[in-house]
Design a protein around this motif. Structure first.
Motif, PDB file in Angstrom:
ATOM      1  N   ILE A   1       0.838  -1.205   0.000  1.00 11.42           N
ATOM      2  CA  ILE A   1       0.000   0.000   0.000  1.00 11.42           C
ATOM      3  C   ILE A   1       0.867   1.246   0.000  1.00 11.42           C
ATOM      4  O   ILE A   1       0.626   2.207  -0.744  1.00 11.42           O
ATOM      5  CB  ILE A   1      -0.942   0.004   1.237  1.00 11.42           C
ATOM      6  N   GLU A   2       1.900   1.250   0.815  1.00 13.29           N
ATOM      7  CA  GLU A   2       2.782   2.413   0.896  1.00 13.29           C
ATOM      8  C   GLU A   2       3.484   2.678  -0.429  1.00 13.29           C
ATOM      9  O   GLU A   2       3.647   3.829  -0.855  1.00 13.29           O
ATOM     10  CB  GLU A   2       3.794   2.208   2.016  1.00 13.29           C
ATOM     11  N   ASP A   3       3.907   1.616  -1.119  1.00 16.97           N
ATOM     12  CA  ASP A   3       4.575   1.794  -2.413  1.00 16.97           C
ATOM     13  C   ASP A   3       3.630   2.368  -3.457  1.00 16.97           C
ATOM     14  O   ASP A   3       3.991   3.302  -4.208  1.00 16.97           O
ATOM     15  CB  ASP A   3       5.131   0.444  -2.892  1.00 16.97           C
ATOM     16  N   LEU A   4       2.416   1.811  -3.526  1.00 17.17           N
ATOM     17  CA  LEU A   4       1.442   2.310  -4.501  1.00 17.17           C
ATOM     18  C   LEU A   4       1.021   3.745  -4.167  1.00 17.17           C
ATOM     19  O   LEU A   4       0.801   4.570  -5.053  1.00 17.17           O
ATOM     20  CB  LEU A   4       0.208   1.400  -4.526  1.00 17.17           C
ATOM     21  N   PHE A   5       0.944   4.015  -2.878  1.00 18.25           N
ATOM     22  CA  PHE A   5       0.516   5.349  -2.449  1.00 18.25           C
ATOM     23  C   PHE A   5       1.540   6.411  -2.843  1.00 18.25           C
ATOM     24  O   PHE A   5       1.189   7.542  -3.163  1.00 18.25           O
ATOM     25  CB  PHE A   5       0.309   5.360  -0.928  1.00 18.25           C
ATOM     26  N   ALA A   6       2.800   6.044  -2.832  1.00 12.32           N
ATOM     27  CA  ALA A   6       3.843   6.995  -3.214  1.00 12.32           C
ATOM     28  C   ALA A   6       3.637   7.498  -4.635  1.00 12.32           C
ATOM     29  O   ALA A   6       3.809   8.684  -4.928  1.00 12.32           O
ATOM     30  CB  ALA A   6       5.217   6.346  -3.064  1.00 12.32           C
ATOM     31  N   ASP A   7       3.251   6.583  -5.545  1.00  7.39           N
ATOM     32  CA  ASP A   7       3.000   6.981  -6.934  1.00  7.39           C
ATOM     33  C   ASP A   7       1.769   7.888  -7.013  1.00  7.39           C
ATOM     34  O   ASP A   7       1.762   8.899  -7.725  1.00  7.39           O
ATOM     35  CB  ASP A   7       2.794   5.741  -7.816  1.00  7.39           C
ATOM     36  N   LEU A   8       0.718   7.482  -6.313  1.00 11.42           N
ATOM     37  CA  LEU A   8      -0.521   8.275  -6.314  1.00 11.42           C
ATOM     38  C   LEU A   8      -0.258   9.662  -5.744  1.00 11.42           C
ATOM     39  O   LEU A   8      -0.753  10.667  -6.270  1.00 11.42           O
ATOM     40  CB  LEU A   8      -1.596   7.564  -5.493  1.00 11.42           C
ATOM     41  N   LYS A   9       0.535   9.737  -4.686  1.00 11.00           N
ATOM     42  CA  LYS A   9       0.820  11.011  -4.032  1.00 11.00           C
ATOM     43  C   LYS A   9       1.460  11.999  -5.000  1.00 11.00           C
ATOM     44  O   LYS A   9       1.068  13.168  -5.065  1.00 11.00           O
ATOM     45  CB  LYS A   9       1.745  10.777  -2.845  1.00 11.00           C
ATOM     46  N   SER A  10       2.417  11.553  -5.769  1.00 13.32           N
ATOM     47  CA  SER A  10       3.095  12.425  -6.720  1.00 13.32           C
ATOM     48  C   SER A  10       2.120  12.989  -7.749  1.00 13.32           C
ATOM     49  O   SER A  10       2.133  14.184  -8.050  1.00 13.32           O
ATOM     50  CB  SER A  10       4.221  11.663  -7.419  1.00 13.32           C
ATOM     51  N   ASP A  11       1.255  12.121  -8.279  1.00 14.04           N
ATOM     52  CA  ASP A  11       0.295  12.568  -9.289  1.00 14.04           C
ATOM     53  C   ASP A  11      -0.726  13.532  -8.695  1.00 14.04           C
ATOM     54  O   ASP A  11      -1.114  14.527  -9.328  1.00 14.04           O
ATOM     55  CB  ASP A  11      -0.420  11.357  -9.895  1.00 14.04           C
ATOM     56  N   VAL A  12      -1.175  13.234  -7.480  1.00 15.75           N
ATOM     57  CA  VAL A  12      -2.195  14.074  -6.850  1.00 15.75           C
ATOM     58  C   VAL A  12      -1.635  15.456  -6.535  1.00 15.75           C
ATOM     59  O   VAL A  12      -2.322  16.471  -6.690  1.00 15.75           O
ATOM     60  CB  VAL A  12      -2.740  13.400  -5.578  1.00 15.75           C
ATOM     61  N   GLU A  13      -0.394  15.529  -6.084  1.00  9.56           N
ATOM     62  CA  GLU A  13       0.204  16.824  -5.790  1.00  9.56           C
ATOM     63  C   GLU A  13       0.294  17.689  -7.048  1.00  9.56           C
ATOM     64  O   GLU A  13       0.061  18.904  -6.996  1.00  9.56           O
ATOM     65  CB  GLU A  13       1.584  16.631  -5.164  1.00  9.56           C
ATOM     66  N   ASP A  14       0.627  17.056  -8.176  1.00  8.25           N
ATOM     67  CA  ASP A  14       0.649  17.802  -9.445  1.00  8.25           C
ATOM     68  C   ASP A  14      -0.750  18.261  -9.809  1.00  8.25           C
ATOM     69  O   ASP A  14      -0.955  19.392 -10.272  1.00  8.25           O
ATOM     70  CB  ASP A  14       1.216  16.926 -10.568  1.00  8.25           C
TER      71      ASP A  14
END
Length: 588
Positions: A195-208
């Motif tokens: 979950i933490e690994d997948l969330f890292a990718d989502l976090k980057s996209d959401v911040e953009d």
């Protein structure tokens, strides 16, 4: 599945020994319900008091050393006979002890109680951990179910992805409190890492995504914020329209601001932290904070002027009597009643009234008058800065409000408050005229013009005191009446003497011609002393001004002064070789 806020207070993964055993095969996540947050904070705030309470139950170090509570029971029963007979009926900070102990037991790990104290709590409230376990397991399950949602995520980001991001972020905020014990939990640990690994990718996209949409998000957030209701008013009305709101709503407003800025108040699916720096949002929050600050100013003002309010309250009866009779353009038949009501006010009363108006009322409202085209006047209430938080009629109170807003005459701009302030001190002035002002004047005195003026003033004052069936005289204190009565005969006798005698001596400076002057004291005597007149000093001997003369300060001639041909004491100069300093003293 329930949703949980990232700001919620963390519930311990284990609560007491029994809960620890139950959770040995689960992955509990901290309770995040906002309601639970308040309970936990209360428990933590009351921790010291609860510990003191437990200490009274006995020596905690000797209790439950081998996971038994028998000792606790025995000690509690012994203590109950002495101090805790009605323990559950008592309160701490307004909360009953039973509820406090139950909550303290439920959130023992958060509050940091010792194992011994937990065992005492367990005995006191019983083992009521089923709901706690259920909540912890639900949180763990909620976190794990996000795995499928994360695996399904694919760019570009939309609003649903932002919601997913917020949900996962909230849950992962508690990862430091997830209990992972034994091989049975290895799969859950792996899932958490995934979950933490997948969330890292989502976090980057959401911040953009948030950077691209922050302006539109701010408008949505601000629109929702503007429509929210605080103490019966919308935020938009409070900030933009500056509508009235009572200062007593301060705590409600502060709580609202805190909830919004802490993201614990649901306003669309946008976090305050993401849009707080945008002007439209910042302006609303700044506006609310300004209102809260001004409300606090009101509370501080009222607290700091308690003494002025106390003195004002003492005037209640006099204000009521005056308010009952005043009216604009009063008839002649109504004037006596108004005069009598005004006469009841003493100088000290007027001072107290003015203090209250100037230090309290005028901080909220002031009164001004304006002239109509017809020539008549009308009263206007003007907000002095804090008026929106305290209505004029309320802060001024009914009787004072009537005085401040009722014109004496429609063709003039004075209100009855103005009249009272200007004229109410007359009672004390009348009293002074017939007592202290005529002290020292006797039938044997040489009548001077100043004494004559005081006698005339005393005669007029006595008549006013006795007018309208002695209305003003009757408002005096007993001792003041005695002082007036003691001078009645003297005033009458002095007045008759002045009229019959007709020989009045001028007091003060008397021009004798050729530069010579005499000085007659107010009592008719001819003194020997220095007399100041303007910026100059003159010396009179037996009432005659000296010229071109030396004057000694005393019989020993300690200091010497000199007056010139005009009788003026010389200073900062040299005369006939003699030098005088700035004080007029001969120095060499």
């Amino acid at each position: 599945m329930n949703k949980y806020s990232s700001k919620a207070v963390k519930t311990a993964a284990t609560v007491g020994m029994s809960l620890a055993m139950v959770l040995s095969s689960a992955v509990p996540v901290l309770a995040a319900d906002p309601a639970a947050k308040g309970v936990v904070e209360t428990v933590i705030d009351q921790k010291d008091k609860v510990e003191d309470l437990l200490d009274l139950l006995g020596d905690a170090k000797n209790i439950a050393a081998d996971d038994e509570v028998g000792g606790a029971k025995e000690l509690f029963e012994a203590a109950a006979e002495v101090e805790f007979k009605d323990i559950f009926d008592q309160t701490i900070d307004g909360v009953d002890v039973k509820t406090i102990l139950e909550n303290a037991y439920k959130y023992a790990s958060v509050a940091g109680y010792t194992d011994e104290q937990k065992d005492i709590l367990e005995y006191l409230v019983g083992t009521k951990i089923d709901n706690v376990v259920k909540t912890a397991v639900e949180h763990a399950a909620d976190l794990l179910t996000t795995l499928a949602d994360l695996e399904a995520y694919a760019a570009p980001v939309d609003t649903d992805d932002v919601k997913l991001y917020n949900k996962v972020k909230d849950l992962l905020d508690f990862k430091g409190n997830i209990a992972l014990k034994g091989e049975a939990n290895k799969d859950n640990a792996d899932n958490l890492e995934k979950i933490e690994d997948l969330f890292a990718d989502l976090k980057s996209d959401v911040e953009d995504y948030k950077e691209d949409t922050v302006e539109s998000d701010a408008k949505k957030f601000a629109k929702a914020l503007a429509a929210e209701n605080v103490a019966g008013k919308t935020v938009e009305a409070l900030v933009d329209d500056e509508v009235a709101i009572p200062y007593t709503s301060l705590s409600t407003l502060k709580a609202f601001i805190t909830k919004v800025t802490k993201d614990s108040y649901k306003l669309v699916d946008i976090k305050y932290g993401d849009v707080k720096n945008e002007g439209v949002v910042a302006d609303y929050i700044e506006g609310l904070e300004t209102i809260a600050s001004e409300m606090q100013d009101v509370k501080d003002l009222l607290n700091d002027t308690k003494s002025e309010k106390k003195e004002f309250d003492k005037l209640d009866e006099k204000l009521s009597d005056l308010a009952d009779v005043i009216k604009t353009d009063a008839k002649d038949s109504e004037l006596d009643a108004i005069d009598d009501a005004i006469a009841a006010f003493r100088a000290s009363d007027v001072k107290a009234l003015k203090e209250y108006v100037e230090t309290v009322v005028n901080e909220f409202w002031t009164v001004t008058t304006e002239q109509r085209t017809s020539g008549s006047y009308r009263v206007k209430e003007v907000d002095a800065g804090l008026g929106r938080y305290y209505a004029f009629k309320t802060v001024a109170e009914n009787d004072l409000y009537k005085l401040m807003t009722t014109l004496v005459d429609s063709d003039e701009e004075d209100t009855y408050y103005d009249l009272l302030v200007a004229d109410a001190a007359s009672t004390d002035e009348l009293l002074k005229a017939v007592t202290t002002d005529i002290e020292g004047i006797t039938l044997n005195s040489t009548m001077t013009n100043k004494q004559a003026a005081k006698i005339v003033a005393a005669k007029k004052a006595l008549s006013k005191l006795d007018a309208n069936e002695k209305a003003i005289y009757n408002s005096l204190k007993r001792s003041e009446k005695a002082d007036v009565d003691a001078n009645r005969d003297l005033i009458e006798a002095l007045y008759i003497k002045m009229i019959l005698n007709g020989d009045i001596t001028q007091s003060g400076w008397v021009d004798k011609g050729n530069g010579d002057w005499d000085y007659i004291a107010e009592d008719g005597s001819r003194p020997s002393k220095w007399i100041a007149s303007g910026a100059n000093w003159y010396y009179v001997k037996n009432g005659t001004m000296l010229r071109n003369s030396w004057i000694a300060s005393d019989a020993q001639g300690t200091r010497w002064y000199y007056v010139d041909d005009n009788g003026v004491m010389v200073s900062n100069t040299t005369v006939n070789g003699y030098t005088f300093n700035s004080y007029g003293v001969w120095v060499k």
